[in-house]
Design an enzyme around this catalytic site. Sequence first.
Site: not given
Length: 552
Positions: A45, A113, A149
Amino acid sequence: MSDRFRLTLGQLNPTVGDLAGNAEKARGAWEQGRDAGADMVALPEMFVTGYQVQDLVLKPVFVRRAMETLRQLARDCADGPALGIGGPYAYGDKLYNAYWILQNGKVATRILKHKLPNETVFDEVRLYDEGPISGPYSIGPLRIGTPICEDAWHVDVCEALEESGAEILLVPNGSPYYRGKFDRRVGHMVARTVETGLPLVYLNMVGAQDDQTFDGATFVLNPHGTLATALPAFDEVIHHQDFERGDDGWRAVAGPRAVHPDAWEQDYRVMVTALRDYCRKTGFGKVLLGLSGGIDSAIVAAIAVDALGADNVRCVMLPSEYTSQASLDDAAEVARLLGCKLDRVDIEGPRAAVTQALAHLFEGLEPDLTEENIQSRLRGLSLMALSNKFGEMLLTTGNKSEVAVGYATIYGDMSGGYNPIKDMYKTRVFQTCRWRNDNHRDWMKGPAGTVIPPRVIDKPPTAELRADQKDEDSLPPYEVLDDILEQLIDHESSVAEVVGRGHDRDLVKKVENLIYISEYKRFQSAPGARLTPRSFWLDRRYPIVNRWRDPT
């Protein structure tokens, strides 16, 4: 259609703001993947910017340059495997934490994200916009879903990817260490494989940024949580992970299974890594510290030598008339065992001069904490002078117990650029010293064997700022203090709850008050390695002016 897919995983250490350096690391990983016949190379990330970038990502020119770097990386890596790499993406008035898929010289797609963490050290709701749940993308024969994540900690994102055709889950992370974090990660990821029936790759970065250390420990799971691969914690690793397709879908081929160290070793490795990377990434090659003959400065000296090597560590003894011969001897023995230089700067003369200069204003007043703090501040002044003259970063040596209750002198022994033990309570410092004496690893640059004399560990702690002073003159025994602190700070317990554990109420109230009135000191203190999810700085943000006291 091929029934085999090779995914090269880059568990690597980026540097925040070093766009060119991070891109070069990415190219190196891609070249290794290309040479190994990979179909795709994956990096963690926000890799191109480093992580965490905090408000740096709000600077438009920085984001533009990061995006330009990613587009150039796509052109550089045109002839070979696809490349997945984290970086920011600005579109209109929106800013996203994105995962860029680079293929055939172009940006093939971007994953945005969806779930933005907004707790502990994370402020992503403040920095980024929430992206939609992105669908899977195709690389060769495989459809890959990439929850970034935090996305993978939520069942809805992963189930949506599975329902839209993903055949494996690739999870790029910037997940910082705290004690016990790995087991939490595994628990959540096992749940995702059970719910979706898909293999999952958990790819984490390594290295340190400010207070946070990313511990890697990348792993690959097959459906229902079967472990296929486990990479080492803390080390940079390039790993080629194969997948094969059978009657029941894609499965990860078994790879290496690294055994992770215990919590004592992990904490120590974090402190060493954090200091090593802080120095390397800020440009400091050498450090110095005041070596008092006590346990805190001894463990910091050991960490410094293990991080940088003995030739790059200067220890300084700064005795006053209250410094015992035993302390002088103990400091000399610590320096000898570690193999580092020990200088001496006497402060008795300067202390007398300052006392004399203030005498006409202090006339008629009894000596008190003021005179003690003058000694500490003269030590800080002398150490900072050495730091300025020789270009060595000063380390401060206060443990979490002292930092919590303000048992340290601001502009004195709190002076310094970094504090390796800032998040370690005193009782844990004792055991860590014993652990280091009994253990040595290849990543340590210091010597094996005893580096902290047992008598340094066993003697009663003292600041030696007045005759016959002991820490327990001002504080309860550390076994008692640390239990109270852990409850009030790490667990946010009420006074009544702490008293219910068997502690005296007046003592608990005293400790509570010391914590609150010391906030201004912590606000000005050096950063330090984060070991717990309640470290001082981003994990725990209290007001400096605060009249609240628990009435229970």
